[in-house]
Design a protein around this motif. Structure first.
Motif, PDB file in Angstrom:
ATOM      1  N   LEU A  89       8.278   0.887   0.750  1.00 50.02           N
ATOM      2  CA  LEU A  89       8.074   2.180   1.406  1.00 50.02           C
ATOM      3  C   LEU A  89       8.842   3.300   0.703  1.00 50.02           C
ATOM      4  N   ASN A  90      10.057   3.023   0.279  1.00 50.21           N
ATOM      5  CA  ASN A  90      10.826   4.047  -0.432  1.00 50.21           C
ATOM      6  C   ASN A  90      10.180   4.389  -1.774  1.00 50.21           C
ATOM      7  N   ASN A 101       9.559   7.574   4.815  1.00 58.20           N
ATOM      8  CA  ASN A 101       9.645   6.187   5.279  1.00 58.20           C
ATOM      9  C   ASN A 101      10.008   6.207   6.760  1.00 58.20           C
TER      10      ASN A 101
END
Length: 296
Positions: A89-90, A101
């Protein structure tokens, strides 16, 4: 008359984003990718694989953690799985595939720090009932302190004969959090375990940590050894060295740990300017040689 409607940007699904996730890991030459592969295949893809990344919410994260706890997963295991999801996600944020995120602030279960050490009687029971290959892995863990994933990766080309005996030359750890020594001396027990298969090919045929952990759990149950994780053999290794009077600096070097210095980092800085040598190598070998008779 209105012009054609421009479709809003749609974020990729987790499955679609995976090639982007793997690319930097391969560029950084992180050779140990099997753990994140297992986490993705077993847990993350079945649950989130076809979800657009921007649709994942904190509630989804909490539901995942609750489900894993109900399934009996340890807090430390869940944190490792969560680490893979957070990296994805990052990275998606960095590549502007999602705006933020949304799972970043989800609270994780606290992992208890284990202090479990195997006893001689427990090791004898495991040796008596285990198959030859599993016991070879156990011996290498007890006499090198290496993690299971690194042990299973060992190749014959990593072994080097020098004037003072055999050494194992290791590739870098997959992350800064998990240090690995650049090289470690092999005592007679570890060397015999590594050289026992003379047929060529892989040193170990159980090539995944998942398979080893399942075999280990079955073996401990048959041996009536309770609450002993394979990683506890690493604790056993360093505890034995401590009991034998081996200094902390030597134990840290064999484990691949970095000593923490004062607020100015003087100890760490000194370590960066120290590159070993014959005397240092003698101390490392003396330490692992003590284990030959101390364990079993």
């Amino acid at each position: 008359k209105q012009g054609p409607r421009i479709a809003a940007n749609v974020s990729p699904t987790l499955r679609e984003f995976l090639p982007t996730y793997w690319q930097p890991l391969k560029i950084q030459k992180r050779i140990d990718l099997r753990r994140p592969e297992i986490i993705l295949e077993t847990h993350l893809l079945p649950r989130f694989g076809d979800r657009p990344l921007d649709s994942l919410s904190a509630q989804d994260g909490l539901a995942y953690i609750s489900a894993r706890l109900e399934a009996g997963a340890a807090a430390g295991t869940i944190r490792k799985e969560w680490g893979v999801l957070m990296r994805i996600l990052n990275l998606a944020v960095d590549f502007e595939k999602i705006d933020r995120n949304r799972l970043k602030r989800v609270q994780l279960p606290e992992a208890n720090k284990r202090t479990r050490v195997a006893t001689v009687d427990e090791l004898k029971a495991i040796q008596a009932l285990g198959d030859a290959e599993t016991w070879r892995v156990v011996e290498i863990a007890l006499h090198t302190g290496l993690r299971e994933a690194k042990i299973l990766e060992i190749e014959r080309s990593w072994m080097q004969l020098r004037d003072d005996g055999w050494w194992l030359l290791l590739p870098p750890a997959r992350s800064a959090l998990k240090g690995t020594p650049g090289e470690i001396p092999l005592n007679r027990v570890a060397l015999a375990a590594l050289k026992s298969d003379l047929n060529g090919g892989p040193i170990f045929h159980k090539r995944t940590g998942d398979a080893l952990n399942k075999a280990w759990a079955r073996l401990c149950k048959r041996s009536q050894v309770h609450d002993l994780h394979f990683h506890d053999l690493r604790h056993t290794f360093t505890t034995q060295l401590q009991n034998l009077g081996v200094p902390l600096e030597i134990r840290s070097a064999l484990l691949g740990h970095r000593l923490r210095g004062d607020s100015l980092g003087s100890e760490t800085m000194t370590a960066r300017y120290s590159h070993g040598g014959h005397g240092w190598n003698q101390q490392l070998r003396r330490a692992v040689t003590l284990l030959e008779t101390a364990i079993l």
